[in-house]
Design an enzyme around this catalytic site. Structure first.
Site, short mmCIF file in Angstrom:
data_model
loop_
_atom_site.label_atom_id
_atom_site.label_comp_id
_atom_site.label_asym_id
_atom_site.label_seq_id
_atom_site.Cartn_x
_atom_site.Cartn_y
_atom_site.Cartn_z
N ASP A 153 -9.28 7.48 -8.29
CA ASP A 153 -9.94 8.16 -7.18
C ASP A 153 -10.96 9.13 -7.81
O ASP A 153 -10.73 9.61 -8.92
CB ASP A 153 -8.89 8.93 -6.37
CG ASP A 153 -9.51 9.88 -5.39
OD1 ASP A 153 -10.37 9.43 -4.61
OD2 ASP A 153 -9.16 11.08 -5.42
N CYS A 161 27.43 0.41 -10.18
CA CYS A 161 26.32 -0.43 -10.65
C CYS A 161 25.83 -1.30 -9.50
O CYS A 161 26.36 -1.26 -8.39
CB CYS A 161 26.74 -1.28 -11.84
SG CYS A 161 28.01 -2.48 -11.42
N ASP A 199 -5.23 9.18 -0.33
CA ASP A 199 -4.94 8.21 -1.38
C ASP A 199 -3.54 7.62 -1.23
O ASP A 199 -3.20 6.63 -1.88
CB ASP A 199 -5.03 8.86 -2.77
CG ASP A 199 -6.44 9.36 -3.07
OD1 ASP A 199 -7.39 8.65 -2.69
OD2 ASP A 199 -6.57 10.44 -3.68
#
Lengths: 750, 224
Positions: free
Chosen positions: A437, A14, A640
């Protein structure tokens, strides 16, 4: 001089483990910086080799209870893949073993309490007739389960000894308490206290371990799924390269290629590393990098990228980036870093768990001591102690997040929505602005013929046939649209002669003895062709964001064929849905404002960010963020990628480039924009589910611990029997799992 | 997978071994100890059966007795039975002819079972506790532990039981005669009016091993 190394870490369970390693290594003299990635199980360490060395760092990590070894970059994917697959297989095997034994254990232990359940166990195992048999059989069934979950004890107790208790510590303590108390109860039975059969909690320990193993297995499966795409991409990379050495072709393993080597690539072969073409010309399919399916022409001086496909020519190129430096390797690195992040909500659970163990232990100790001092028996005090530890066992807490994420991401995958990290999943539900876009996202991204306008004496099919026949030899995307339209109409291509490309204007070609001109207005004007009424149509089409191409035959105007990147069928509906969800929708594009607004008008977008250069897209996203907005960027192209990375959540459309997909936290496998609101809807549902799970997990503890401590008994009420504590604890796990499974009913917007 | 199968087989073998192993029968062992203590606590109430077929343990007030045989091949009635006066039942409305045959014998009610046809297992002289151990050895399933009252009991069929306390020092019901009321109620008995018997609900293990609450006639005695 600072040296940087990457270490593979084992034994982490963890966030507390990662934090512990960062703490102990960070304190070492000579260590400049350490960053531990829980998801990838790697530590990046920067240190001064004059002051310390790798062995000392590894030793420190091992003393903290974890394994450490140098990470070999060359075998990055294969080793990582094998390791994760092995880990997943091991966990599933352990879960299978524990399930095989847990089911009969649970049946034998709980069966007598369930009045409506038939109880076909041998008389020799009936708890009131043969209590010792009943107990011993439970021990036998529990032993394999405990063996299957031994790592909870080795890691958990080691963590306690290192004063950094983690999730495993809680599991180890809770189940050990249940096992010890059960062992004591078996002793009581053997001494004639048959009612002690009601104080056997072997099934509690067994079921806890089984459920935690299930959670861990699901987590491993979930982790594996998120990185499947990148593994697939890596599978595309060639294993060998053909080097030119002293004019001779030599095939070598990809690892042996060095910067500066001249590499030969034949038609149909893959480019092995990144480089620059030095000889020959060809067209290369870079769709795996750019998403563009049309091969790109490459000649001397052009760059080529690893794993792209050489279509038709023979080229030689000089290697400029090899191994971990290629564009492909960089993508992997990005994904690995993305996977390192946990959902903040899960981090909270980890932090709480860190404090939870010592607090619960202290409460259990104090409560049992208080009862003992007040005159109660040792057994009574022990019952209190165990009941608190059992009811406070963090099984549900550990399952709350991974099960919901597993079901949520699994459900997303079912609908083609890949969510790469818990953080993205959590952030998505907070999104208030979606930036889309234009090309390839709102539109198809591939030009299509939209209008055919003819002069008198010629019909649309004939005009399209002539235009397509002329453009057949051209590589221009607009020409490709015309040819495809003709092919779709099954028009026969005519024989052409004297093809001539006029750069920036169009083409000239002979068809059936006719001189055909095809191109823009400038071409027609230069060739003295009268535009007539076509000029008006041309202006109108341009106003609609389309590209009109004139066709003249024997210097007489024949008509116009307009080509445009058309809006996808679902774009309008998707944008309406996003607006209905209260999201602000914006469009971003490098196109001119006229074209951009024409498209925006079609799909109902008010906010248009036009004429934005690729490198400025991320700045526009950042600007929106500074206005306090939580922005999701949806895109498909390599251009992008920066904006996808800048956005709070980057969403890549599946038909787009792999770079975009790797930059985004959410990948839509289909090109359907409806998946954007669906992804946000899924995120909201999953996070709501996680919150409900955490609420139940905590509520059981908050209510259960005081009762287990004897609060009700203090006021004359009943004492919580540890079996009810175990039942409540198991119920909390079951309720969390059941609640997580409710997500399976999730249905995205249609 | 081989490991899983190996573990599974190993566990099954151990389970079956345990099930077949009498060494883990703590209920059986301790029930004999408690029965011995009961016998020690009231030696004057124990007598050999007049036919030499077994032993009789009489209630302190003489209103009921428990018989357990030592020779199952012998002639006579049941190998294990409870015998009690019929008078209180008649006064509560019992019509004797409505009871199943064999239950009424002169002025007594007798309920019991046969345990088999075996002759004496031991050549030596047996004592009352030895005979109890013989029951334990040959008919272990007839011995039960009644958790609610912390009693052991010998099931003598049809819901009738003879029970005794596991620990007489702490239990206020050291010996209990238990009769199933169903046949008596069907034969006209008003269960609340049977003198010397308590009609009440008790929690017992049902046939499927799950606890069930049933009505019984109880005649308890506090010996110590």
């Amino acid at each position: 001089m600072i040296k940087k190394v990457t270490l593979s870490i084992t034994g982490m369970t963890c966030a507390a483990c990662a934090a512990r390693i960062e703490k102990v290594v960070g304190k070492m003299e000579g260590v400049d910086r350490i960053s531990v990635n829980l998801a990838t199980e790697k530590a990046s360490v920067e240190y001064d080799p004059v002051i310390t060395d790798l062995a000392a760092i590894s030793d420190k990590i091992e003393k903290a209870g974890y394994g450490a070894k140098t990470f070999e970059k060359n075998n990055l994917v294969d080793e990582d893949k094998l390791k994760k697959e092995k880990e997943s297989r091991t966990l599933w095997r352990k879960f299978t073993i524990s399930t095989i034994f847990a089911i009969p254990l649970l049946y034998i232990a709980m069966g007598p309490m369930i009045w409506w359940l038939p109880f076909p166990i041998p008389v020799s195992l009936e708890p009131m007739q043969y209590p010792l048999n009943y107990a011993l059989v439970q021990i036998l069934l529990t032993i394999p389960i405990v063996i299957a979950g031994y790592q909870f004890y080795t890691v958990g107790f080691k963590a306690i000894l290192n004063r950094s208790p983690n999730m495993d510590s809680l599991i180890a303590m809770g189940t050990t308490a249940a096992l010890l108390y059960s062992g004591y109860s078996v002793y009581q039975i053997s001494k004639g206290d048959f009612m002690a059969v009601d104080s056997l909690y072997f099934e509690t320990a067994g079921v806890i371990i089984t459920l935690i193993l299930l959670g861990k297995s699901l987590e491993a499966l979930s982790k594996g799924r998120t990185s499947e795409a990148i593994k697939k991409l890596m599978g595309l990379a060639p294993k060998t390269a053909i080097l030119i050495r002293d004019g001779i072709e030599v095939e070598v393993a990809i690892d042996e290629v060095e910067i500066g080597n001249i590499i030969l690539v034949k038609p149909g072969q893959k480019i092995p590393v990144d480089g620059v073409v030095v000889e020959g010309s060809t067209s290369i399919d870079e769709s795996m990098l750019t998403g563009e399916s049309i091969p790109i022409a490459k000649t001397a001086g052009d760059s080529v990228y690893a794993a792209s496909i050489n279509k038709n020519g023979l080229i030689q190129f000089k290697a400029t980036k090899v191994g971990g430096e290629t564009a492909l390797a960089q993508i992997i690195k990005l994904v690995e870093e993305a996977q390192g992040s946990k959902a903040p909500i899960a981090k909270m659970a980890d932090i709480v768990s860190g404090y939870f163990v010592p607090i619960v232990f202290v409460i259990a100790l104090l409560a049992s001591l208080a009862w003992f001092v007040s005159g109660e028996s040792l057994v009574f005090s022990l019952t209190i102690f165990i009941a608190i530890l059992v009811i406070a066992c963090p099984c549900a807490l550990g399952l709350a997040t991974p099960t919901a994420i597993m079901v949520g991401t699994g459900k997303g995958a079912e609908y083609g929505i890949l969510i790469k990290s818990g953080e993205a999943l959590e952030t998505s539900h907070k999104i208030d602005t979606v930036v889309l876009d234009k090309t390839g996202t709102i539109t198809e991204g591939k030009p299509k013929v939209t209008d055919i306008i003819t002069m008198e004496g010629i019909n649309s099919s004939r005009l399209l046939q002539i235009a397509a026949s002329g453009e057949k030899g051209s590589e221009h995307p607009l020409a490709d649209a015309i040819v495809k339209a003709a092919e779709a109409d099954q028009l026969e291509m005519l024989k052409t002669e004297g093809f001539e490309a006029i750069p920036g204007h169009g083409i000239r070609v002979e068809i059936d003895g006719m001189s055909v001109l095809l191109g823009n207005r400038k071409l027609m004007e230069d060739q003295g062709v009268e535009l007539n009424s076509m000029e008006h149509h041309s202006d109108r089409l341009a106003g609609e964001g389309k590209t009109p191409m004139y066709i003249a035959m024997n210097r007489q105007m024949a008509g116009i064929i307009a080509v445009a990147d058309v809006v996808k069928g679902s774009s309008l509906k998707a944008i309406e849905k996003m607006k209905a969800m209260g999201l602000e929708v914006a469009m971003i594009t490098g196109d001119n404002r006229r074209t951009a607004e024409a498209i925006a008008k079609q799909v109902g977008i008010g906010l248009v960010l036009a004429e934005v250069l690729p490198q400025d897209k991320s700045s526009e996203v950042k600007r929106l963020q500074t206005e306090g907005k939580k922005v999701a960027m949806v895109g498909d192209g390599i251009n992008d990628a920066p904006a996808l990375a800048q956005a709070d959540v980057g969403i890549a459309i599946g038909s787009g480039t792999d770079v975009a997909m790797e930059s985004a936290e959410i990948v839509l496998m289909r090109s359907d924009l409806m998946d954007v609101p669906a992804a946000i809807q899924l995120s909201k549902s999953t996070i709501r589910n996680i919150k409900q799970n955490l609420f139940w997990a905590f509520a059981y503890n908050v209510i259960g611990i005081p009762i287990a401590a004897g609060l009700l008994h203090l006021f004359g009420g009943p004492l919580l029997n540890p079996i009810f504590a175990a039942a409540a604890m198991s119920l909390s796990s079951v309720s969390v799992l059941t609640n997580a499974l409710r997500l399976k009913k999730f249905k995205p917007f249609q | 997978m081989k490991k899983i199968l190996l573990m599974l087989v190993l566990s099954l073998v151990l389970i079956l071994s345990l099930a077949a192993c009498g060494g883990t029968d703590v209920v059986g062992e301790t029930s004999a100890d408690s029965f011995g203590k009961l016998l020690e606590a009231m030696p004057e109430q124990i007598e050999a059966d007049e036919n030499g077929q077994g032993w009789v343990l009489n209630a302190p007030d003489g209103s009921a007795s428990f018989f357990w045989g030592k020779n199952y091949s012998g002639e006579g009635s049941y190998d294990v039975f409870i015998e009690t006066d019929i008078q209180p039942f008649l006064e509560a409305g019992l019509k004797g002819e409505m009871l199943p045959p064999g239950i009424v014998s002169e002025d007594k009610i007798i309920v019991g079972i046969d345990l088999g046809d075996d002759k004496l297992w031991k050549d030596k002289e047996t004592d009352p506790l030895d005979s109890y151990r013989q029951i334990l050895e040959s008919n272990r399933d007839a011995i039960q532990y009644h958790g609610e009252l912390d009693h052991y009991g010998i099931n003598i069929g049809s819901g009738n039981v003879f029970e005794w306390a596991k620990d007489m020092g702490t239990n206020d019901k050291d010996m209990v005669f238990v009769l199933d009321p169903e046949i008596f109620i069907e034969a006209g008995v008003d269960p609340g009016k049977v003198d010397g018997w308590v009609f009440g609900k008790v929690k017992v293990d049902g046939e499927d091993g799950k606890p069930v609450e049933v009505e019984k006639f109880l005649k308890p005695f506090d010996i110590l």
